[in-house]
Design a protein around this motif. Structure first.
Motif, mmCIF file in Angstrom:
data_model
loop_
_atom_site.group_PDB
_atom_site.id
_atom_site.type_symbol
_atom_site.label_atom_id
_atom_site.label_comp_id
_atom_site.label_asym_id
_atom_site.label_seq_id
_atom_site.Cartn_x
_atom_site.Cartn_y
_atom_site.Cartn_z
ATOM 1 N N LEU A 120 0.863 -1.266 0.039
ATOM 2 C CA LEU A 120 0.236 0.000 0.076
ATOM 3 C C LEU A 120 1.081 1.229 0.037
ATOM 4 C CD1 LEU A 120 -2.832 -1.046 2.502
ATOM 5 C CD2 LEU A 120 -3.025 -0.883 -0.095
ATOM 6 N N ARG A 121 2.067 1.005 0.021
ATOM 7 C CA ARG A 121 3.130 2.403 0.051
ATOM 8 C C ARG A 121 2.764 3.032 1.347
ATOM 9 N NH1 ARG A 121 6.905 2.102 -4.227
ATOM 10 N NH2 ARG A 121 7.167 4.575 -3.745
ATOM 11 N N MET A 122 2.893 2.350 2.465
ATOM 12 C CA MET A 122 2.907 3.112 3.538
ATOM 13 C C MET A 122 3.506 2.321 4.675
ATOM 14 S SD MET A 122 -1.138 2.434 4.699
ATOM 15 C CE MET A 122 -1.802 2.782 3.348
ATOM 16 N N THR A 123 3.830 3.151 5.730
ATOM 17 C CA THR A 123 4.682 2.396 6.786
ATOM 18 C C THR A 123 3.711 1.487 7.694
ATOM 19 O OG1 THR A 123 4.201 4.190 8.532
ATOM 20 C CG2 THR A 123 6.291 4.477 7.124
ATOM 21 N N PRO A 124 4.159 0.511 8.416
ATOM 22 C CA PRO A 124 3.484 -0.366 9.044
ATOM 23 C C PRO A 124 2.450 0.551 10.188
ATOM 24 C CG PRO A 124 5.367 -1.405 8.818
ATOM 25 C CD PRO A 124 5.613 -0.298 8.291
ATOM 26 N N GLU A 125 3.283 1.580 10.682
ATOM 27 C CA GLU A 125 2.484 2.487 11.743
ATOM 28 C C GLU A 125 1.295 3.096 11.257
ATOM 29 O OE1 GLU A 125 6.476 1.218 12.524
ATOM 30 O OE2 GLU A 125 5.985 2.645 10.967
ATOM 31 N N THR A 126 1.477 3.700 9.941
ATOM 32 C CA THR A 126 0.268 4.297 9.120
ATOM 33 C C THR A 126 -0.825 3.333 8.604
ATOM 34 O OG1 THR A 126 1.942 6.142 8.170
ATOM 35 C CG2 THR A 126 -0.569 5.574 7.078
ATOM 36 N N LEU A 127 -0.472 2.252 8.262
ATOM 37 C CA LEU A 127 -1.334 1.219 8.129
ATOM 38 C C LEU A 127 -2.163 0.662 9.521
ATOM 39 C CD1 LEU A 127 -2.827 -0.870 6.318
ATOM 40 C CD2 LEU A 127 -1.072 -2.437 6.684
ATOM 41 N N SER A 128 -1.407 0.625 10.496
ATOM 42 C CA SER A 128 -2.148 0.274 11.883
ATOM 43 C C SER A 128 -3.163 1.424 12.262
ATOM 44 C CB SER A 128 -1.237 0.219 12.931
ATOM 45 O OG SER A 128 -0.618 -1.012 12.732
ATOM 46 N N ARG A 129 -2.658 2.762 11.982
ATOM 47 C CA ARG A 129 -3.458 3.868 12.300
ATOM 48 C C ARG A 129 -4.665 3.753 11.275
ATOM 49 N NH1 ARG A 129 0.633 6.891 12.555
ATOM 50 N NH2 ARG A 129 0.293 7.742 10.484
ATOM 51 N N VAL A 130 -4.590 3.648 9.988
ATOM 52 C CA VAL A 130 -5.590 3.718 9.026
ATOM 53 C C VAL A 130 -6.717 2.565 9.332
ATOM 54 C CG1 VAL A 130 -6.375 3.361 6.768
ATOM 55 C CG2 VAL A 130 -4.367 4.820 7.496
ATOM 56 N N ARG A 131 -6.250 1.235 9.867
ATOM 57 C CA ARG A 131 -7.074 0.073 10.282
ATOM 58 C C ARG A 131 -7.865 0.347 11.212
ATOM 59 N NH1 ARG A 131 -4.132 -5.192 10.804
ATOM 60 N NH2 ARG A 131 -6.173 -6.193 11.292
ATOM 61 N N ASN A 132 -7.281 1.066 12.446
ATOM 62 C CA ASN A 132 -7.740 1.227 13.656
ATOM 63 C C ASN A 132 -8.139 2.714 13.973
ATOM 64 O OD1 ASN A 132 -7.803 -1.561 14.143
ATOM 65 N ND2 ASN A 132 -5.590 -1.362 14.460
ATOM 66 N N PRO A 133 -8.912 3.388 13.362
ATOM 67 C CA PRO A 133 -8.925 4.909 13.490
ATOM 68 C C PRO A 133 -9.495 5.306 14.947
ATOM 69 C CG PRO A 133 -10.697 3.941 11.960
ATOM 70 C CD PRO A 133 -9.825 2.924 12.439
#
Length: 180
Positions: free
Chosen positions: A167-180
């Motif tokens: 998704l061209r993002m960091t794992p931290e960004t992905l975690s934030r997007v998944r769990n708003p």
């Protein structure tokens, strides 16, 4: 070939029939490469279980471009078609069981079913365009949602760090997007 669900094309059905005739079943552990950069791709792989990622190395990072899991057909399509060394790696991200079809068998199918093959490649092309659209979508949340719409079980199949790379993002960004 990008990882692709076998699809609803006549050629995909023919491929499934060809794979059914393959007796050899291979199993590799997590981290094993089915293909490395520089090798010429001479197979199609049907994943029976497990998961793989297709990625390339840039000067800065590994970039995951495709995933495959049970039922997916995967390979390095450009190398397979043009016979040149692959730019991609295919790595098992979990213990993976698969069958492989040699290029010669595929070429026989293509000669006998050129229209079906063309439709199959159209399906693959649409998947490539969808992937490009994912990358061009500005919002990380939108990118994630589009991928989940296509592959709802993605998080059960693929480790988070590879999904983030895809998704061209960091794992931290992905975690934030998944769990708003």
């Amino acid at each position: 070939m990008p990882a692709t669900e076998s699809g609803n094309t006549a050629f995909a059905t023919l491929l499934q029939q060809e794979f059914e005739e393959v007796d050899e079943i291979l199993t590799v552990d997590r981290g094993v490469m089915l293909l490395t950069e520089g090798q010429i791709e001479n197979h199609l792989y049907l994943l029976l279980s497990g998961a793989v990622r297709v990625f390339l190395l840039t000067e800065l990072e590994e970039q995951t471009i495709r995933f495959g899991y049970a039922g997916s057909i995967v390979n390095s399509l450009s190398s397979f078609i043009n016979g040149r060394p692959s730019e991609f790696y295919i790595e098992a991200v979990r213990k993976t069981t698969y069958k492989r079809l040699p290029k010669e068998r595929i070429e026989l199918l293509v000669r006998h079913q050129p229209l079906s093959y063309a439709r199959f490649l159209e399906m693959v092309l649409v998947q490539q365009i969808d992937r490009e659209r994912d990358l061009l979508t500005v919002s990380p949340a939108e990118r994630l949602q589009r991928v989940l719409n296509r592959s709802p079980n993605l998080f059960q199949e693929i480790p988070l760090k590879y999904i983030a790379s895809y998704l061209r993002m960091t794992p931290e960004t992905l975690s934030r997007v998944r769990n708003p």
